[in-house]
Design a protein around this motif. Structure first.
Motif, PDB file in Angstrom:
ATOM      1  N   GLN A  12       0.821  -1.206   0.000  1.00  0.00           N
ATOM      2  CA  GLN A  12       0.000   0.000   0.000  1.00  0.00           C
ATOM      3  C   GLN A  12       0.864   1.268   0.000  1.00  0.00           C
ATOM      4  OE1 GLN A  12      -3.444   0.434  -0.133  1.00  0.00           O
ATOM      5  NE2 GLN A  12      -2.801   2.554  -0.402  1.00  0.00           N
ATOM      6  N   SER A  32       2.953  -3.031  -5.014  1.00  0.00           N
ATOM      7  CA  SER A  32       1.611  -2.450  -4.985  1.00  0.00           C
ATOM      8  C   SER A  32       1.053  -2.361  -6.401  1.00  0.00           C
ATOM      9  CB  SER A  32       1.647  -1.059  -4.342  1.00  0.00           C
ATOM     10  OG  SER A  32       2.529  -0.212  -5.063  1.00  0.00           O
ATOM     11  N   GLN A  53      -2.533   2.062  -8.261  1.00  0.00           N
ATOM     12  CA  GLN A  53      -2.281   2.755  -6.993  1.00  0.00           C
ATOM     13  C   GLN A  53      -1.022   3.610  -7.082  1.00  0.00           C
ATOM     14  OE1 GLN A  53      -4.155   3.100  -4.433  1.00  0.00           O
ATOM     15  NE2 GLN A  53      -4.776   1.192  -3.463  1.00  0.00           N
ATOM     16  N   TYR A  85      -1.064   7.720  -6.565  1.00  0.00           N
ATOM     17  CA  TYR A  85      -0.310   8.400  -5.517  1.00  0.00           C
ATOM     18  C   TYR A  85       0.754   9.338  -6.119  1.00  0.00           C
ATOM     19  CZ  TYR A  85      -2.274   6.208  -1.363  1.00  0.00           C
ATOM     20  OH  TYR A  85      -3.110   5.858  -0.336  1.00  0.00           O
TER      21      TYR A  85
END
Length: 356
Positions: free
Chosen positions: A65, A93, A97, A101
């Motif tokens: 994560q 990850s 994602q 980010y």
């Protein structure tokens, strides 16, 4: 407020950012949840920033994560406490994602306030963002700018030349002179870390030594050292390099000055040790002052620790200014005028007013 990905910070997160900037919070974890930036967790400081670092940061990093970490340092600038901004994006990850980010990173910085962020760190493995990884990042940032292909080639030529220690001897009828160029041994990572801590005045003493077999400069210890303890730190049978944070008062001002001490106990050390310690000293100080930007106000060479008294250090750092009284000089006569001739009586020429 949306930027790039259109993911905004919640009102609660903005309010918490304002609270954290006053110094009451050591670390914050920010995550993306339900297409909003939210506070994941936070903790208050318990020790100095470098001691809290690994204990607080590493447990927050999940293997699958991504997240953002805002970590408060103990240093301050004009806007308040300075912060380290870490973008964590682990290799395993999901790609979506990672992209999300990466695209929202600028939003987090803007919401928190870019003027408060001293350093930025990006990591895919814990080794990238642990304390030793942060130290490597700082050291690489302080290094020189990237070289062009031509400059890189010239640099490699110079490195190859420097591998040979050249001793030049010049002998003449009146003199005999011998010189050796400086030798740059690599500095151990723990020694670099200690020098950075000394720069921030987290420690007050560093002792370094040469590992002649491995050709490195190693950290011996960073024990807390008072000026009265300083003579005891000087080995009587081995050479050492010392950095000491000299705390004292001068002309009504409180000063904290870094002093470099090179201790060499004369002929108790072999010729090779004496030559290497003398030759490595200059390159070591170049790294400390030019790359780490640690200001050294005085460089001292001693034979033994008994010389390191409080009075001796003070006089070395603040030498007395000797006033020299200028001798009285007889004023010169008017320019272009020789004055009247002397007339000496007695002789036929005297009547003509000429000197005899």
């Amino acid at each position: 407020m949306s930027h790039q990905t259109g993911i905004p910070a919640t009102r609660e997160l903005r309010d918490f950012f304002a609270k954290a900037r006053n110094g009451s919070i050591r670390i914050m974890k920010v995550i993306i949840k339900d297409e909003q930036l939210v506070l994941g967790m936070y903790k208050e400081p318990s020790q100095a920033w470098d001691r809290d670092y690994d204990n607080l940061i590493l447990p927050l990093l999940e293997d699958m994560q991504p997240c953002y970490i805002l970590y408060r340092l103990d240093s301050q600038n004009a806007q308040g406490y300075e912060w380290l901004f870490i973008s964590w994006s682990p290799d395993h990850s999901p790609v979506r994602q990672k992209m999300l980010y990466a695209a929202t990173r600028a939003t987090v910085k803007k919401e928190f306030g870019g003027g408060h962020i001293k350093e930025e760190l990006f990591g895919t493995m814990k080794e990238d963002v642990c304390f030793s990884g942060y130290q490597k990042h700082v050291l690489s940032r302080l290094g020189p700018a990237p070289l062009t292909a031509a400059e890189e080639e010239l640099k490699q030529i110079k490195i190859n030349e420097d591998k040979v220690i050249q001793v030049k001897t010049e002998i003449s009828v009146q003199s005999k002179h011998q010189t050796m160029q400086g030798i740059a041994f690599p500095i151990q990572e723990s020694a670099i870390g200690a020098l950075l801590l000394l720069k921030e005045k987290k420690i007050n003493y560093i002792q370094l030594k040469l590992d002649i077999e491995k050709e490195t400069i190693n950290l011996v210890h960073t024990d807390v050292t008072d000026i009265l303890d300083l003579p005891k730190r000087i080995p009587s049978n081995a050479a050492r390099y010392h950095f000491f944070l000299y705390k004292h008062a001068h002309e009504g001002d409180y000063l904290e000055s870094v002093v470099f001490i090179y201790s060499m106990p004369g002929y108790r050390c072999g010729i090779k040790d004496r030559m290497l310690y003398s030759s490595c000293k200059g390159p070591l100080l170049d790294v400390v002052e030019q790359q780490l930007h640690l200001k050294v106000v005085k460089k001292i060479e001693i034979d033994n620790g008994e010389e390191l008294t409080a009075d001796f250090l003070y006089e070395e750092v603040h030498p007395k200014q000797h006033a020299f009284k200028q001798a009285f000089a007889k004023p010169k006569g008017p320019a272009g005028k020789r004055g009247m001739k002397r007339i000496i009586k007695g002789g036929g020429d005297a009547e003509n007013g000429e000197d005899v």
